[in-house]
Design a protein around this motif. Structure first.
Motif, short mmCIF file in Angstrom:
data_model
loop_
_atom_site.label_atom_id
_atom_site.label_comp_id
_atom_site.label_asym_id
_atom_site.label_seq_id
_atom_site.Cartn_x
_atom_site.Cartn_y
_atom_site.Cartn_z
N ASP A 117 109.61 22.75 -77.30
CA ASP A 117 110.27 22.10 -76.16
C ASP A 117 111.62 21.49 -76.54
OD1 ASP A 117 108.44 22.80 -74.30
OD2 ASP A 117 107.79 20.78 -73.81
N TYR A 153 103.28 28.06 -71.09
CA TYR A 153 103.33 27.75 -69.66
C TYR A 153 103.56 29.06 -68.92
CZ TYR A 153 104.72 25.50 -65.30
OH TYR A 153 104.82 25.10 -64.00
N GLY A 194 111.17 19.85 -65.86
CA GLY A 194 111.34 20.94 -64.90
C GLY A 194 110.06 21.66 -64.54
N ARG A 195 108.91 21.20 -65.03
CA ARG A 195 107.63 21.88 -64.79
C ARG A 195 106.53 20.85 -64.59
NH1 ARG A 195 108.09 23.99 -70.53
NH2 ARG A 195 109.58 22.27 -70.49
N ALA A 244 115.48 33.63 -65.62
CA ALA A 244 116.31 32.51 -65.18
C ALA A 244 117.74 33.03 -65.02
CB ALA A 244 116.26 31.37 -66.18
N ASP A 255 109.52 35.48 -74.91
CA ASP A 255 110.77 34.97 -74.37
C ASP A 255 111.94 35.69 -75.04
OD1 ASP A 255 109.36 33.16 -72.85
OD2 ASP A 255 109.62 31.52 -74.26
N ARG A 289 116.95 26.76 -67.28
CA ARG A 289 115.93 27.60 -67.92
C ARG A 289 114.66 27.77 -67.09
NH1 ARG A 289 112.66 30.64 -69.15
NH2 ARG A 289 111.63 31.00 -71.16
N TRP A 290 114.27 26.73 -66.37
CA TRP A 290 112.98 26.78 -65.69
C TRP A 290 113.10 27.04 -64.18
CZ3 TRP A 290 109.20 27.99 -68.59
CH2 TRP A 290 109.23 27.61 -69.93
N GLU A 291 114.27 27.46 -63.73
CA GLU A 291 114.40 27.92 -62.35
C GLU A 291 114.25 29.44 -62.36
OE1 GLU A 291 117.75 26.39 -60.25
OE2 GLU A 291 117.33 24.31 -60.81
N LEU A 292 113.00 29.87 -62.27
CA LEU A 292 112.64 31.26 -62.52
C LEU A 292 112.40 32.04 -61.24
CD1 LEU A 292 110.12 30.60 -65.44
CD2 LEU A 292 112.44 31.49 -65.65
N SER A 297 104.20 29.54 -65.41
CA SER A 297 105.06 29.54 -64.21
C SER A 297 104.41 30.28 -63.05
CB SER A 297 106.44 30.14 -64.53
OG SER A 297 107.10 29.41 -65.52
#
Length: 277
Positions: A144, A248, A23-24, A189, A228, A195-198, A250
């Protein structure tokens, strides 16, 4: 190249541009940051497996999107030991107490009463956890979600090298990003399953007080850190991770002004970090 030989500080930027993050795209972030840092530093990029062999030729080493350490644990341990033995300037400093040192800090923080997801390291301590339909079991050196499993009960499990937590029914996850001890931005999110659609998050004073609690606990003079957390159904925040090795960032989720402000803060921090004395 010899450290300190030029008018500008020399920086070895450690990244795995090919790391397949879910996702990144780690590489995009590091391409952006290095393109901007070159205005202030003599810069070279290398893979984490090459860092030990190259680090003595630079004024400082910046560890960024280098992937989970568990994929190259022996090489990282040798890099860290060399940095401690020689006093090499590593950004973030290798003395971090968060994810940089594994996830044992979650056990320590829970035992000390900090607002973290309840965490234990032995089946005998399972009674300290709230009742849950499922429990997350993960490696102390994990990253991860590597090695993550969900189990219905902890009774009889051997948790050597592992930690256990109840599966939290949370509303959403939120991350707070800092350079040194200065808050930069927050992202969240809205959908727990993505999780990674921020999207940007307007952090309240109470949110920042929560995040700064862990930044203060970690006590790093310089560095980029990500706190987090998850928002529980009752409205509180619980720490999920304190990422202080290679978080990371973002940056692609930020508006241009916020992204520029972050790059400026990082540049100023690195200039102070690499200054003589």
């Amino acid at each position: 190249m010899t450290a300190g030989s030029g008018a500008r500080p020399s920086v070895l930027y450690v990244t795995d541009l090919a790391y397949p993050a879910r996702g990144r795209r780690y590489c995009d972030e590091d391409i952006l940051l290095t393109s901007r840092l070159r205005a202030d530093f003599d810069l070279a990029l290398c893979h984490p497996l090459d860092a030990l062999a190259l680090m003595d030729g630079f004024d400082a080493v910046v560890v960024r999107n280098s992937g989970p350490v568990l994929h190259y644990q022996r090489a990282y341990d040798a890099f860290r030991e060399h940095a401690l033995a020689t006093g090499a300037k590593v950004y973030n400093p290798v003395t971090g107490r968060g994810d940089m040192a594994g996830k044992r800090y979650l056990l320590d923080l829970f035992a000390a009463g900090y607002p973290v997801i309840p965490t234990v390291g032995t089946a005998a301590d399972a009674g300290l956890l709230p009742a849950s339909e499922l429990y997350a079991v993960k490696p102390l050196r994990g990253a991860d979600s590597a090695g993550l499993e969900f189990v219905p009960r902890l009774t009889g499990l051997d948790l050597t090298g592992l930690l256990a937590q109840p599966k939290i029914d949370f509303r959403y996850e939120v991350s707070f990003y800092f350079v040194d001890d200065a808050f930069q931005y927050a992202l969240h999110a809205p959908d727990p399953a993505r999780r990674w659609e921020l999207v940007p998050y307007d952090a309240s004073p109470a949110d920042l007080e929560f995040a700064r609690l862990f930044i203060g606990w970690n006590a790093l003079d310089h560095g980029v850190q990500r706190v987090d957390a998850c928002r529980t159904r009752d409205g509180g925040l619980l720490l999920v991770e304190l990422e202080d090795l290679n978080p990371y960032l973002s940056l692609d989720a930020l508006d241009p002004a916020t992204r520029e402000a972050f790059v400026g803060a990082l540049t100023r921090s690195l200039r102070a970090f690499t200054a003589p004395g």
